[in-house]
Write an enzyme that holds these catalytic residues in place. Structure first.
Site, PDB file in Angstrom:
ATOM      1  N   GLU A  61      33.578   6.095  26.208  1.00 31.81           N
ATOM      2  CA  GLU A  61      33.962   5.307  27.378  1.00 31.81           C
ATOM      3  C   GLU A  61      33.744   3.807  27.149  1.00 31.81           C
ATOM      4  OE1 GLU A  61      32.167   8.116  27.523  1.00 31.81           O
ATOM      5  OE2 GLU A  61      33.573   9.441  28.548  1.00 31.81           O
ATOM      6  N   ARG A 100      28.973   4.983  32.134  1.00 34.14           N
ATOM      7  CA  ARG A 100      28.589   4.669  30.757  1.00 34.14           C
ATOM      8  C   ARG A 100      29.003   3.258  30.332  1.00 34.14           C
ATOM      9  NH1 ARG A 100      27.919   9.367  27.045  1.00 34.14           N
ATOM     10  NH2 ARG A 100      26.243  10.354  28.200  1.00 34.14           N
ATOM     11  N   LYS A 125      36.755  27.924  19.277  1.00 32.95           N
ATOM     12  CA  LYS A 125      36.607  27.827  20.728  1.00 32.95           C
ATOM     13  C   LYS A 125      37.365  28.991  21.377  1.00 32.95           C
ATOM     14  CE  LYS A 125      36.439  24.219  24.222  1.00 32.95           C
ATOM     15  NZ  LYS A 125      36.396  22.780  24.453  1.00 32.95           N
TER      16      LYS A 125
HETATM   17  C1  LIG Z   1      30.518  11.066  28.605  1.00 35.25           C
HETATM   18  C2  LIG Z   1      31.452  12.219  28.810  1.00 35.25           C
HETATM   19  N1  LIG Z   1      32.783  12.025  28.702  1.00 35.25           N
HETATM   20  C3  LIG Z   1      33.624  13.057  28.892  1.00 35.25           C
HETATM   21  C4  LIG Z   1      33.150  14.300  29.185  1.00 35.25           C
HETATM   22  C5  LIG Z   1      34.109  15.435  29.496  1.00 35.25           C
HETATM   23  N2  LIG Z   1      33.966  16.528  28.511  1.00 35.25           N
HETATM   24  C6  LIG Z   1      33.294  17.656  28.788  1.00 35.25           C
HETATM   25  S1  LIG Z   1      33.280  18.728  27.528  1.00 35.25           S
HETATM   26  C7  LIG Z   1      34.203  17.704  26.581  1.00 35.25           C
HETATM   27  C8  LIG Z   1      34.581  18.109  25.198  1.00 35.25           C
HETATM   28  C9  LIG Z   1      33.387  18.356  24.366  1.00 35.25           C
HETATM   29  O1  LIG Z   1      33.792  18.741  23.093  1.00 35.25           O
HETATM   30  P1  LIG Z   1      32.735  19.342  22.107  1.00 35.25           P
HETATM   31  O2  LIG Z   1      31.486  18.566  22.169  1.00 35.25           O
HETATM   32  O3  LIG Z   1      33.374  19.481  20.780  1.00 35.25           O
HETATM   33  O4  LIG Z   1      32.409  20.774  22.718  1.00 35.25           O
HETATM   34  P2  LIG Z   1      33.380  22.045  22.809  1.00 35.25           P
HETATM   35  O5  LIG Z   1      33.868  22.093  24.224  1.00 35.25           O
HETATM   36  O6  LIG Z   1      34.474  21.905  21.816  1.00 35.25           O
HETATM   37  O7  LIG Z   1      32.489  23.190  22.484  1.00 35.25           O
HETATM   38  C10 LIG Z   1      34.524  16.529  27.269  1.00 35.25           C
HETATM   39  C11 LIG Z   1      35.348  15.444  26.747  1.00 35.25           C
HETATM   40  C12 LIG Z   1      31.758  14.453  29.306  1.00 35.25           C
HETATM   41  N3  LIG Z   1      31.204  15.624  29.633  1.00 35.25           N
HETATM   42  N4  LIG Z   1      30.939  13.404  29.099  1.00 35.25           N
END
Ligand SMILES: Cc1ncc(C[n+]2csc(CCOP(=O)(O)OP(=O)(O)O)c2C)c(N)n1
Length: 637
Positions: free
Chosen positions: A380, A408, A291
């Site tokens: 969630e 959710r 990342k």
């Molecule tokens: C249902 C939900 N909960 C929380 C989030 C907040 N959120 C946005 S990006 C993220 C992390 C995603 O991690 P990953 O899928 O590994 O992608 P990366 O950013 O590491 O590329 C979170 C928790 C969201 N978008 N949707």
């Protein structure tokens, strides 16, 4: 003028869409990636947005659009916060300086914005279900040549929905490629069994040795299964636990598992994707990326650079926001510091967050009282039922979920918490219009969806001191389900660390007395209303202002007084008008036989796009100016 115009990219300048990209020689793709990465760094340092995730998938983005025939082949980005490179390569380079701005392009994929955005996203873990639906649709429409790809991060993979999709996909045996982008991070470090499992696979020396033998040495990917099995036989002991169908999580779901491969080697990725195109059925390609790749500070501080705000692209210094300058705290920090204070005194208190520890500031409690604060992953529904379990055994969980993500877990709130009248405190952060994240992220439904649940107390503090006092009140013995929602951003009180005061449930407060009209507010709009009242006063319009604090139970004493005294009433809320606070006041009026003219200010029955919070408050007509104008026209009518 587009500030990015001067930025020259030998290749990037020639790419108006993926067809142009496909004309470039494979050997030049690393340079394309460098240019794309530079472009993202330039753009996001000046016009803030999500950062590290897009940098991490630059090579994947280029390889996907290079190998697949997009937009005929369908590509879905899970969450969509990593799709900036995709936007830039698919005709939106010249618009990218408007990313997340009012009337600009969205920070997430959006169907109406581009034919390349095949599915709107913003919330996590939807990509597998969506692409499975697309794959089945293609099959039914006999579009057998159409390829369908989902890109999902290891964080999003922790969401239950992803597994519901995998489970169903295995039963359908559809032609689908899931690319698991494993950077071992969500916004904060990824947690739980899945991330450990992926780490084990990636780090296994035995596995990587055999992968070299099989994948690169012995032959083509589409014979991978056979070759792998023979190689496994030679290295049985070391590999048995990792690779055999029964032991590989994804193989057990009937997906053919490939990887892990280096997600930053664009040329190799194109080769792998070309091979995978030839293999029918459900497949999962596990790529490993970093990342923030290519921007040192983002690689080193991945959580901060998930969405850093404006920063200096030469030094990596993040510019402070106005709140920091004013020293007014963000509501989330008030939550974070207050829960630590309360939990230190009340040993029953525990904290829960689904993957947002730094976003909601529960990380403060995780650091100070580690055994009693839990990041449960992007989950969630689980977070709510897990809280219910804790409460069933006498603990007092503070379950902090962004308002938009709480959507959710609606059934869990009703079925697992409210019906059993369990003492769970829901802290709904980012309630109301959140600004630049736009329609997928506005927390505008919660007041409406919480107030119709029996047993639930529904509250919204106007400022930080009120938030503290509501949190204090919510943890007192004898409470049941208790929801406290507060907005994104800063409040007003510079000195908010006052001693705790109990707030009587269902008790609002008079902010100012008045004669011509009554304004009833819930939550932060009370601050805007207060400013409007001051301005109106100078024009000899006298407005009474009530901060109701609770939308359920309503302060009936205040309402009786208001309906007996005024024939013009304005309600203000940072949430949907339909079914929200104003509706509750109108219901009260009807049920008690009063009549008055009521004007309800709030979010109309349409999806509000992105912009600054101020722009959106203005658009919906409940910023200071909107309230002022509404009162003035109402009174003068
Ligand atoms: C249902 C939900 N909960 C929380 C989030 C907040 N959120 C946005 S990006 C993220 C992390 C995603 O991690 P990953 O899928 O590994 O992608 P990366 O950013 O590491 O590329 C979170 C928790 C969201 N978008 N949707």
């Amino acid at each position: 003028m587009n500030p990015m115009e001067e930025k020259k990219g030998r290749f990037l300048d020639t790419i108006r869409n993926p067809e142009d990209l496909r004309k470039i020689a494979v050997r030049d793709l690393p340079e394309v990636c460098d240019e794309l990465r530079d472009y993202i760094i330039d753009a996001v340092s000046a016009n803030p947005g999500h950062f590290g995730a897009s940098l991490g998938v630059v090579e994947l983005t280029v390889a996907l659009h290079y190998v697949y025939n997009t937009p005929y082949d369908l590509l879905v980005w899970d969450v969509g916060h990593q799709a900036y490179g995709h936007k830039i390569l698919t005709g939106r380079k010249d618009l990218f300086h408007t990313n997340r701005k009012y009337k600009g392009i969205s920070g997430f994929p959006k169907r109406e914005e581009s034919e390349f955005d095949t599915f709107g996203t913003g919330h996590a873990s939807t990509s597998i279900s969506a692409t499975l639906g697309m794959a089945i649709a293609s099959k039914l429409k006999s579009e057998d040549d159409r390829k369908i790809v989902a890109v999902i991060g290891d964080g999003a993979m922790t969401g239950g929905m992803a597994f519901e999709g995998l489970n169903n996909a295995s039963a359908q045996n559809s032609d689908l490629l899931i690319i698991l982008n494993d950077n071992n991070m969500a916004i904060d470090p990824n947690v739980g069994g899945i991330s450990q499992y992926l780490l084990n696979i990636s780090k296994s020396q035995a596995y990587n040795r055999i992968k070299r033998d099989v994948w690169e040495g012995l032959g083509k990917l589409h014979r991978f299964g056979y070759k792998l099995r023979s190689a496994i036989q030679k290295n049985q002991h070391a590999l048995k636990n990792i690779l055999l169908k029964e032991n590989n999580l994804f193989e057990a779901f009937n997906f053919r598992y490939f990887g892990p491969v280096d997600g930053h080697n664009v040329i190799y990725l194109t080769k792998v994707l070309r091979d995978l195109k030839k293999i029918p059925g459900p497949k999962l390609l596990h790529i490993v990326t970093r990342k923030g790749k290519g921007f040192k500070q983002a690689e080193l501080n991945q959580t901060k650079f998930h969405a850093p705000g404006r920063f200096n692209k030469a030094t990596g210094e993040i510019y402070t926001c106005d709140c920091d300058v004013d020293k007014a705290p963000k509501f989330q920090n008030v939550f974070g510091e207050t829960i630590v204070e309360l939990a230190e005194k009340n040993k029953k208190i525990v904290g829960i967050t689904p993957a947002m520890p730094s976003g909601c500031s529960l990380n403060l409690m995780m650091k100070k009282i580690p055994g009693r604060a839990f990041d449960v992953g992007i989950a969630e529904q689980h977070a709510v039922t897990f809280s219910a379990g804790l409460a069933a055994q006498g603990l007092i969980p503070f379950c902090n979920i962004y308002s938009t993500f709480m959507q959710r877990a609606y059934d869990q709130v009703i079925h697992d918490v409210a019906i059993q009248n369990l003492h769970v405190v829901f802290c709904l952060d980012r309630g109301g219009l959140v600004g630049e994240d736009g329609a997928t992220h506005h927390g505008v439904f919660d007041l409406a969806y919480m107030r119709n649940i029996p047993n639930m107390i529904v509250s919204a503090p106007m400022d930080e001191i009120e938030l503290r006092n509501l949190m204090y009140t919510a943890q007192l013995e004898g409470m049941g389900p208790f929801s406290i929602r507060y907005p994104r951003g800063c409040g007003i009180s510079v000195s908010w660390k006052k001693p705790f005061r109990k707030i009587e449930i269902g008790k609002g407060r008079v902010i100012s007395e008045g004669e011509d009209i009554a304004i009833l507010t819930i939550g932060k709009p009370g601050i805007f209303a207060k400013r409007a009242v001051n301005k109106l006063q100078k024009e000899n319009i006298s407005a009474a202002l009530y901060d109701m604090r609770f939308i359920k139970p309503l302060d009936e004493a205040i309402l009786h007084t208001v309906f007996k005294t005024f024939d013009k009433i304005i309600t203000v809320e940072d949430g949907v008008i339909k079914g929200g606070f104003g509706s509750a006041v109108a219901e009260f009026m009807a049920q008690n036989g009063y009549s008055a003219k009521i004007k309800i200010l709030g979010v109309p029955d349409s999806f509000i796009e992105q912009g600054t919070q101020e722009e959106l408050y203005r658009e919906c007509g409940f910023d200071m100016h909107g309230i002022y104008t509404a009162v003035k026209t109402f009174v003068e009518k």
